[in-house]
Design a protein around this motif. Structure first.
Motif, short mmCIF file in Angstrom:
data_model
loop_
_atom_site.label_atom_id
_atom_site.label_comp_id
_atom_site.label_asym_id
_atom_site.label_seq_id
_atom_site.Cartn_x
_atom_site.Cartn_y
_atom_site.Cartn_z
N ASP A 34 0.99 5.60 0.55
CA ASP A 34 0.38 6.73 1.25
C ASP A 34 -0.56 7.45 0.29
O ASP A 34 -0.13 8.04 -0.71
CB ASP A 34 1.48 7.68 1.73
CG ASP A 34 0.95 8.91 2.44
OD1 ASP A 34 -0.28 9.07 2.55
OD2 ASP A 34 1.78 9.73 2.87
N ASN B 292 -2.37 2.86 -5.64
CA ASN B 292 -3.04 1.69 -5.05
C ASN B 292 -4.02 1.04 -6.01
O ASN B 292 -4.43 -0.11 -5.78
CB ASN B 292 -3.76 2.09 -3.76
CG ASN B 292 -2.81 2.39 -2.63
OD1 ASN B 292 -1.77 1.75 -2.49
ND2 ASN B 292 -3.16 3.37 -1.80
N ARG C 286 0.84 -1.20 0.00
CA ARG C 286 0.00 0.00 0.00
C ARG C 286 0.87 1.25 0.00
O ARG C 286 1.97 1.28 0.56
CB ARG C 286 -0.90 0.04 1.25
CG ARG C 286 -1.86 -1.12 1.37
CD ARG C 286 -2.92 -1.10 0.27
NE ARG C 286 -3.80 0.06 0.36
CZ ARG C 286 -4.75 0.32 -0.54
NH1 ARG C 286 -4.92 -0.47 -1.58
NH2 ARG C 286 -5.52 1.38 -0.39
N THR D 256 9.49 0.84 3.45
CA THR D 256 8.44 1.40 4.31
C THR D 256 8.98 2.39 5.33
O THR D 256 8.21 2.89 6.15
CB THR D 256 7.68 0.28 5.04
OG1 THR D 256 8.60 -0.49 5.82
CG2 THR D 256 6.96 -0.63 4.05
N THR E 276 3.56 2.44 2.60
CA THR E 276 3.14 2.35 4.00
C THR E 276 3.03 0.91 4.50
O THR E 276 3.02 0.69 5.71
CB THR E 276 1.78 3.04 4.20
OG1 THR E 276 0.80 2.41 3.35
CG2 THR E 276 1.87 4.52 3.85
N GLU E 277 2.94 -0.05 3.58
CA GLU E 277 2.74 -1.43 4.02
C GLU E 277 3.31 -2.43 3.02
O GLU E 277 3.06 -2.33 1.82
CB GLU E 277 1.24 -1.71 4.21
CG GLU E 277 0.93 -3.12 4.67
CD GLU E 277 -0.57 -3.39 4.76
OE1 GLU E 277 -0.99 -4.06 5.72
OE2 GLU E 277 -1.31 -2.93 3.86
N LEU E 278 4.08 -3.38 3.53
CA LEU E 278 4.49 -4.56 2.79
C LEU E 278 4.19 -5.77 3.67
O LEU E 278 4.63 -5.82 4.82
CB LEU E 278 5.99 -4.55 2.46
CG LEU E 278 6.46 -3.65 1.32
CD1 LEU E 278 7.97 -3.78 1.15
CD2 LEU E 278 5.76 -4.00 0.02
N THR E 279 3.46 -6.71 3.15
CA THR E 279 3.08 -7.88 3.94
C THR E 279 3.94 -9.08 3.54
O THR E 279 4.66 -9.06 2.54
CB THR E 279 1.61 -8.24 3.70
OG1 THR E 279 1.45 -8.68 2.33
CG2 THR E 279 0.70 -7.03 3.95
N ASP F 65 3.17 -10.17 0.14
CA ASP F 65 3.87 -9.42 -0.89
C ASP F 65 5.26 -10.00 -1.14
O ASP F 65 5.67 -10.20 -2.29
CB ASP F 65 4.01 -7.95 -0.47
CG ASP F 65 2.69 -7.21 -0.44
OD1 ASP F 65 1.83 -7.48 -1.30
OD2 ASP F 65 2.52 -6.36 0.45
#
Length: 318
Positions: free
Chosen positions: A4, A102, A2, A237, A249-252, A255
């Motif tokens: 920002d 996004n 994701r 991030t 803002t996000e890496l899982t 991902d």
């Protein structure tokens, strides 16, 4: 993955060549030119369909070391995309903020380029010049490496310090050999290409030579670019963008797993076994095995340290 939503994107480092004149090879046919440089040697006796697939897959992140030195094109195709001009108005209008990244592949790649610029500029004490990135469709004529079709896959041209990518390549990754795909898989591809620019700036690009094989300079070059992609992912991030906040803002873990899946499916052994003759010939390795590509991406990801990516000195490439 994701971004920002409120961050402003900068499209000034991307040239959109899609839709400009002369960008596509008529009828999808590669004509006129030779298939030259290291691509011909990498084919390993594959039939013409196999050669085209090998161009797409094995030359993911290809660098035209041979064609450049000989004054030839990449990969030696005649007059593809001559007369192209950039029209960035659509990108500038549609890719204004992180919210668009996004939702859109085009804008996501713009945002990833911004994030790569932000991170790698911190790794040079002064004088860092980021590469330009070119989106094209079907074929492209470069300023420094001649011409290429989309079958060549994404590539970096050292002579003009620019990255070239047909974004339909991401769908090819999924359709042709079953990669999971997804936003961070795409980002890994772009980060790997960017890694070749870093190698160009540090001089490592010139160390690769023309030889192939599991311990060759070509393989070491590609694995180092994988490692550099992992380093960027490690910091993505936390590195601040123009707003002072991280753009990503996000890496899982999902991902990361998708990027590793892509790395495993562009290894020389996977390509030869599944899309070539069915026989693995290590003497023709030019990008590294699936296990090696995963290992070196993980090395960068886990350490976040450029010094850990010295594949040219490594005794064991994995």
């Amino acid at each position: 993955m994701r971004f920002d939503e409120n961050a402003r994107l900068d499209t000034s480092g991307v040239d959109d060549l899609r839709g400009s004149g002369g960008g596509r090879i008529g009828g999808g046919r590669v004509g006129g030119g030779r298939v030259g440089g290291r691509v011909a040697g990498a084919g390993g006796g594959l039939g013409i369909v196999g050669v085209i697939i090998y161009l797409l897959l094995s030359n993911f992140a290809g660098v035209d070391m041979g064609g450049m030195g000989a004054g030839g094109g990449y990969p030696g195709l005649d007059q593809v995309g001559a007369g192209q001009t950039a029209d960035n108005s659509s990108l500038a209008q549609n890719c204004a903020t992180g919210a668009s990244a996004n939702d859109s592949t085009d804008c996501r790649m713009v945002a990833v380029v911004n994030s790569l610029d932000d991170f790698w500029s911190t790794q040079f004490s002064s004088g860092f010049a980021p590469p330009r990135t070119n989106f094209f469709s079907g074929g492209v004529s470069t300023d420094g490496c001649g011409s290429a079709s989309s079958d060549s896959g994404p590539f970096y041209c050292p002579a003009d310090s620019e990255i070239y990518i047909d974004l339909t390549f991401f769908q090819d990754l999924q359709d042709r050999f079953g990669a999971q795909g997804g936003p961070f898989s795409q980002s890994y591809v772009m980060a790997h290409e960017y890694g070749h620019h870093i190698q160009n700036l540090t001089g490592d690009l010139q160390r690769a030579g023309r030889e192939t094989g599991p311990e060759s300079g070509q393989v070491r070059l590609e694995l180092q670019a994988d490692c550099y992609a992992g380093i960027w992912a490690h910091h993505a991030t936390t590195v601040p963008g123009d707003s002072g906040r991280p753009l990503i803002t996000e890496l899982t873990q999902a991902d990361i797993d998708a990027a590793l899946d892509t790395a495993s499916r562009i290894g020389d052994d996977f390509i030869q076994e599944n899309l070539g003759s069915g026989r693995v010939d290590e003497s023709q390795f030019s990008h590294g095995s699936s296990a090696q590509r995963e290992r070196w991406f993980r090395t960068g990801l886990e350490t976040g340290d450029v010094r850990a990516c010295d594949t040219f000195s490594a005794r064991d490439l994995g």
